[in-house]
Design a protein around this motif. Structure first.
Motif, PDB file in Angstrom:
ATOM      1  N   ALA A   3       0.857  -1.183   0.000  1.00  0.00           N
ATOM      2  CA  ALA A   3       0.000   0.000   0.000  1.00  0.00           C
ATOM      3  C   ALA A   3       0.894   1.233   0.000  1.00  0.00           C
ATOM      4  CB  ALA A   3      -0.904   0.001   1.229  1.00  0.00           C
ATOM      5  N   SER A   4       0.321   2.372  -0.370  1.00  0.00           N
ATOM      6  CA  SER A   4       1.102   3.609  -0.413  1.00  0.00           C
ATOM      7  C   SER A   4       0.964   4.415   0.868  1.00  0.00           C
ATOM      8  CB  SER A   4       0.676   4.466  -1.608  1.00  0.00           C
ATOM      9  OG  SER A   4      -0.714   4.739  -1.553  1.00  0.00           O
ATOM     10  N   THR A   5      -0.045   4.111   1.675  1.00  0.00           N
ATOM     11  CA  THR A   5      -0.242   4.774   2.966  1.00  0.00           C
ATOM     12  C   THR A   5      -0.666   3.737   4.002  1.00  0.00           C
ATOM     13  OG1 THR A   5      -2.605   5.246   2.680  1.00  0.00           O
ATOM     14  CG2 THR A   5      -1.030   6.869   1.797  1.00  0.00           C
ATOM     15  N   ILE A   6      -0.536   4.090   5.278  1.00  0.00           N
ATOM     16  CA  ILE A   6      -0.949   3.158   6.326  1.00  0.00           C
ATOM     17  C   ILE A   6      -2.463   2.990   6.329  1.00  0.00           C
ATOM     18  CG2 ILE A   6      -1.042   4.943   8.119  1.00  0.00           C
ATOM     19  CD1 ILE A   6      -0.001   1.241   8.550  1.00  0.00           C
ATOM     20  N   GLU A   7      -3.188   4.058   6.002  1.00  0.00           N
ATOM     21  CA  GLU A   7      -4.648   3.953   5.932  1.00  0.00           C
ATOM     22  C   GLU A   7      -5.061   2.958   4.864  1.00  0.00           C
ATOM     23  OE1 GLU A   7      -6.855   5.127   7.877  1.00  0.00           O
ATOM     24  OE2 GLU A   7      -5.688   6.555   9.063  1.00  0.00           O
ATOM     25  N   GLN A   8      -4.391   3.033   3.732  1.00  0.00           N
ATOM     26  CA  GLN A   8      -4.690   2.100   2.645  1.00  0.00           C
ATOM     27  C   GLN A   8      -4.352   0.670   3.059  1.00  0.00           C
ATOM     28  OE1 GLN A   8      -2.223   2.051  -1.036  1.00  0.00           O
ATOM     29  NE2 GLN A   8      -4.140   2.547  -2.102  1.00  0.00           N
ATOM     30  N   ALA A   9      -3.276   0.503   3.804  1.00  0.00           N
ATOM     31  CA  ALA A   9      -2.890  -0.829   4.284  1.00  0.00           C
ATOM     32  C   ALA A   9      -3.974  -1.414   5.177  1.00  0.00           C
ATOM     33  CB  ALA A   9      -1.560  -0.756   5.026  1.00  0.00           C
ATOM     34  N   PHE A  10      -4.526  -0.586   6.080  1.00  0.00           N
ATOM     35  CA  PHE A  10      -5.595  -1.067   6.957  1.00  0.00           C
ATOM     36  C   PHE A  10      -6.864  -1.394   6.158  1.00  0.00           C
ATOM     37  CE2 PHE A  10      -3.305   1.211  10.526  1.00  0.00           C
ATOM     38  CZ  PHE A  10      -2.999   0.046  11.208  1.00  0.00           C
ATOM     39  N   ASP A  11      -7.135  -0.615   5.126  1.00  0.00           N
ATOM     40  CA  ASP A  11      -8.305  -0.889   4.266  1.00  0.00           C
ATOM     41  C   ASP A  11      -8.147  -2.223   3.543  1.00  0.00           C
ATOM     42  OD1 ASP A  11      -9.540   1.445   4.994  1.00  0.00           O
ATOM     43  OD2 ASP A  11      -8.864   2.593   3.255  1.00  0.00           O
ATOM     44  N   ASN A  45       0.676 -13.908   5.251  1.00  0.00           N
ATOM     45  CA  ASN A  45      -0.087 -13.820   6.494  1.00  0.00           C
ATOM     46  C   ASN A  45      -0.457 -12.399   6.913  1.00  0.00           C
ATOM     47  OD1 ASN A  45      -0.033 -16.748   7.712  1.00  0.00           O
ATOM     48  ND2 ASN A  45       2.042 -16.369   6.905  1.00  0.00           N
ATOM     49  N   PHE A  46       0.189 -11.396   6.311  1.00  0.00           N
ATOM     50  CA  PHE A  46      -0.053 -10.022   6.721  1.00  0.00           C
ATOM     51  C   PHE A  46      -0.069  -9.096   5.502  1.00  0.00           C
ATOM     52  CE2 PHE A  46       2.357 -12.274   9.956  1.00  0.00           C
ATOM     53  CZ  PHE A  46       1.530 -12.130  11.069  1.00  0.00           C
ATOM     54  N   VAL A  47      -0.739  -7.966   5.651  1.00  0.00           N
ATOM     55  CA  VAL A  47      -0.618  -6.894   4.668  1.00  0.00           C
ATOM     56  C   VAL A  47       0.546  -6.033   5.149  1.00  0.00           C
ATOM     57  CG1 VAL A  47      -1.686  -4.839   3.672  1.00  0.00           C
ATOM     58  CG2 VAL A  47      -3.048  -6.909   4.034  1.00  0.00           C
ATOM     59  N   VAL A  48       1.608  -5.996   4.368  1.00  0.00           N
ATOM     60  CA  VAL A  48       2.849  -5.365   4.806  1.00  0.00           C
ATOM     61  C   VAL A  48       2.908  -3.904   4.353  1.00  0.00           C
ATOM     62  CG1 VAL A  48       5.365  -5.495   4.779  1.00  0.00           C
ATOM     63  CG2 VAL A  48       4.012  -7.600   4.652  1.00  0.00           C
ATOM     64  N   PHE A  49       3.281  -3.046   5.269  1.00  0.00           N
ATOM     65  CA  PHE A  49       3.520  -1.642   4.933  1.00  0.00           C
ATOM     66  C   PHE A  49       4.795  -1.211   5.638  1.00  0.00           C
ATOM     67  CE2 PHE A  49       3.016   2.964   5.823  1.00  0.00           C
ATOM     68  CZ  PHE A  49       2.972   3.412   4.501  1.00  0.00           C
ATOM     69  N   GLU A  50       5.803  -0.829   4.851  1.00  0.00           N
ATOM     70  CA  GLU A  50       7.062  -0.359   5.431  1.00  0.00           C
ATOM     71  C   GLU A  50       7.212   1.135   5.175  1.00  0.00           C
ATOM     72  OE1 GLU A  50      10.700  -1.629   3.730  1.00  0.00           O
ATOM     73  OE2 GLU A  50       9.923  -1.771   1.691  1.00  0.00           O
ATOM     74  N   THR A  51       7.770   1.810   6.150  1.00  0.00           N
ATOM     75  CA  THR A  51       7.921   3.255   6.036  1.00  0.00           C
ATOM     76  C   THR A  51       9.031   3.723   6.954  1.00  0.00           C
ATOM     77  OG1 THR A  51       6.686   5.346   6.072  1.00  0.00           O
ATOM     78  CG2 THR A  51       6.261   3.799   7.865  1.00  0.00           C
ATOM     79  N   LEU A  52       9.339   5.025   6.874  1.00  0.00           N
ATOM     80  CA  LEU A  52      10.359   5.609   7.727  1.00  0.00           C
ATOM     81  C   LEU A  52       9.742   6.179   9.000  1.00  0.00           C
ATOM     82  CD1 LEU A  52      12.481   7.577   5.081  1.00  0.00           C
ATOM     83  CD2 LEU A  52      12.933   5.305   6.018  1.00  0.00           C
ATOM     84  N   ARG A  53      10.547   6.256  10.036  1.00  0.00           N
ATOM     85  CA  ARG A  53      10.085   6.828  11.296  1.00  0.00           C
ATOM     86  C   ARG A  53       9.634   8.276  11.115  1.00  0.00           C
ATOM     87  NH1 ARG A  53      12.089   9.872  15.528  1.00  0.00           N
ATOM     88  NH2 ARG A  53      14.072  10.177  14.465  1.00  0.00           N
ATOM     89  N   THR A  54      10.173   8.955  10.113  1.00  0.00           N
ATOM     90  CA  THR A  54       9.859  10.361   9.876  1.00  0.00           C
ATOM     91  C   THR A  54       8.511  10.573   9.191  1.00  0.00           C
ATOM     92  OG1 THR A  54      11.181  10.186   7.852  1.00  0.00           O
ATOM     93  CG2 THR A  54      12.258  11.117   9.795  1.00  0.00           C
ATOM     94  N   ASN A  55       7.845   9.501   8.814  1.00  0.00           N
ATOM     95  CA  ASN A  55       6.536   9.594   8.164  1.00  0.00           C
ATOM     96  C   ASN A  55       5.498  10.104   9.171  1.00  0.00           C
ATOM     97  OD1 ASN A  55       4.080   9.231   6.884  1.00  0.00           O
ATOM     98  ND2 ASN A  55       4.526   7.154   6.186  1.00  0.00           N
ATOM     99  N   ASN A  56       4.949  11.275   8.913  1.00  0.00           N
ATOM    100  CA  ASN A  56       4.023  11.895   9.875  1.00  0.00           C
ATOM    101  C   ASN A  56       2.788  11.056  10.155  1.00  0.00           C
ATOM    102  OD1 ASN A  56       5.533  14.205  10.380  1.00  0.00           O
ATOM    103  ND2 ASN A  56       4.676  15.307   8.644  1.00  0.00           N
ATOM    104  N   GLU A  57       2.313  10.295   9.164  1.00  0.00           N
ATOM    105  CA  GLU A  57       1.054   9.570   9.362  1.00  0.00           C
ATOM    106  C   GLU A  57       1.171   8.419  10.364  1.00  0.00           C
ATOM    107  OE1 GLU A  57      -0.655   7.481   6.128  1.00  0.00           O
ATOM    108  OE2 GLU A  57       1.205   6.485   5.512  1.00  0.00           O
ATOM    109  N   ILE A  58       2.389   7.964  10.633  1.00  0.00           N
ATOM    110  CA  ILE A  58       2.532   6.868  11.605  1.00  0.00           C
ATOM    111  C   ILE A  58       3.020   7.349  12.965  1.00  0.00           C
ATOM    112  CG2 ILE A  58       2.841   5.075   9.853  1.00  0.00           C
ATOM    113  CD1 ILE A  58       5.906   5.791  11.631  1.00  0.00           C
ATOM    114  N   ARG A  59       3.253   8.646  13.100  1.00  0.00           N
ATOM    115  CA  ARG A  59       3.727   9.174  14.379  1.00  0.00           C
ATOM    116  C   ARG A  59       2.744   8.941  15.531  1.00  0.00           C
ATOM    117  NH1 ARG A  59       7.086  14.803  13.139  1.00  0.00           N
ATOM    118  NH2 ARG A  59       8.825  13.785  12.069  1.00  0.00           N
TER     119      ARG A  59
END
Length: 465
Positions: A25-33, A73-87
């Motif tokens: 997914a391109s965003t964490i929200e999309q990953a959850f969807d 087994n999982f929908v994988v989403f990798e990102t950087l700690r600096t990504n504001n949406e996962i703060r």
């Protein structure tokens, strides 16, 4: 010939990128969807920005079977700690070690977490097997639905609160107030019941905490026998829940109750209790925009907390802290396993010793921690004074003194940047410009971005800051 059997531990801060794209997914929200549609949990992988000088590429996840098991087994989403949406996720679950592997049913449901890259694929398979097993348990959403379906059922409420506590969610003050309404005084003779109330994070001035404290014998036992980490989490949850409620309702009496809890957590350490009380009240004054009380109380707090010991003493304290933190992280990752340092190994080899590797295992992890705590705190206090817009020369002078001490402790670009703004505010334009230029020069040597610094410099020169 000496023989040494060892496990080689590598604790390297820069983390490089994965060799293969894992995100679905391109965003964490999309990953959850996507996860909701597939009826799968999410695996959120959070890493630090890549460092071109890092030699850690060999520790990237490359094994196709590991990646396949992740994606099966999982929908994988990798990102950087600096990504504001996962703060918010990192803040809620207090994630400070990276790379982190966060297994989630939803944004508020972290059911398993792990840290660190490894040279051994077995680490990943073990991690995934644990996560798969735990993913079959009920989610927070399911517990919540059960409670909402029948709010009179205290057992489902207890299970809901308990599930949130186990997932690291401590915002249960209102829920625990409801729960204790159905307790009898005799119930408070049970150790686990009292502990459960405390872990829910009740309001400092609420009924739940007062009921828990009716049995002082159990309270004393909890604060003597439970692990220090759990006791700290209890106090933090009580303070945070009470303060958030106080800020929302602009209730200074409730804020003072939270501050009193913070003060009591320091026990008989008077300087520490003073710091805890005032730090908590500053949080309130800032949040409700009570600038007058904020400035007045901040002077005493910063002076007494950060300006009463010499710079040399501060540096010694922080060096000791860094060593303790390194050992704490090693324990977190490896438990009681014993490790031989690289220096010791090199020394043995130089002396003619022979090294026999019976079991080699390497790990990379990094922790975000408050190093340069004194410098950062003083810089923060000075910058907050600047941000209030105050023109009071006494407050600005005080902030300038804190700022200069922060530079003495840590001559970083951001600390010079703060000092330059204070000097400009005090009408020392030439010195402000010189200080801002110093910030830019240091930033360049550290290969940091300088645009924001240069924009401020331009405004200083044009007298438009």
């Amino acid at each position: 010939m000496k023989k040494l059997t060892y496990v080689l531990f590598l604790f390297i801060f820069p983390i490089s990128v994965f060799s293969q794209k894992l995100s679905e997914a391109s965003t964490i929200e999309q990953a959850f969807d996507i996860a909701k549609k597939r009826n799968k949990p999410v695996l959120l992988i959070v890493k630090l920005p890549a460092n071109p000088n890092s030699k850690a590429a060999q520790y990237e996840i490359k094994d196709a079977t590991v990646i396949q098991k992740m994606k099966e087994n999982f929908v994988v989403f990798e990102t950087l700690r600096t990504n504001n949406e996962i703060r918010p996720i990192l803040a809620t679950f207090k994630i400070t070690s990276f790379p982190s592997f966060l297994f989630m049913h939803g944004k508020d449901d972290l059911f398993f977490k792990d840290y660190g890259y490894s040279s051994a694929n077995n680490k990943y398979f073990t991690m995934l097997d644990k996560a798969i097993a735990l993913s079959k348990n009920k989610s927070i959403a399911m517990y919540e639905a059960s409670y909402l379906a029948d709010k009179t059922n205290m057992q489902t409420l207890k299970e809901y609160i308990d599930a949130k506590i186990k997932n690291g969610l401590k915002d249960n003050a209102d829920l625990i107030e409801t729960y204790v309404q159905n307790l009898k005084l005799s119930d408070l003779n049970d150790y686990q019941t009292v502990l459960f109330i405390l872990q829910a994070g009740p309001y400092s001035d609420g009924t739940a905490l007062k009921m828990a404290y009716t049995n002082r014998k159990i309270i004393d036992s909890i604060y003597k026998s439970e692990p220090i980490q759990l006791r700290s989490e209890i106090n933090r949850a009580i303070i945070d829940n009470t303060m958030m409620s106080a800020i929302k309702s602009k209730n200074i009496a409730r804020a003072q109750a939270a501050a009193n809890t913070a003060r009591s957590s320091a026990q008989s350490n008077y300087p520490r209790s003073y710091q805890m009380y005032n730090h908590t009240m500053l949080r309130y004054y800032k949040a409700v925009k009570d600038t007058s009380n904020y400035l007045k109380n901040a002077v005493g707090y910063y002076d007494q907390t950060f300006m009463t010991i010499s710079a040399d003493s501060v540096k010694k304290l922080e060096e000791k802290y860094r060593k303790n933190l390194s050992e704490s992280n090693r324990q977190k990752l490896f438990g009681d396993k014993k490790f031989v340092s690289k220096e010791k190994i090199d020394s043995l080899i130089s002396a003619g010793g022979k090294i026999t590797k019976s079991k080699e295992f390497s790990m990379i992890s990094s922790s975000v921690s408050p190093t340069n705590y004194y410098a950062n705190s003083l810089n923060y206090g000075a910058w907050e004074f600047y941000r209030t817009g105050t023109t009071n020369i006494n407050y600005l002078t005080k902030a300038m003194i804190w700022s200069r001490r922060s530079i003495e402790l840590n001559p970083s670009p951001i600390n010079y940047h703060t000092l330059a703004h204070l000097l400009y505010k005090m009408n020392y334009q030439a010195e402000a410009i010189k200080t801002q230029e110093e910030a830019i020069a240091i930033a360049k040597t550290k290969k940091m971005g300088t645009k924001a610094f240069e924009d401020s410099l331009k405004k200083m020169k044009n007298k438009t800051l």
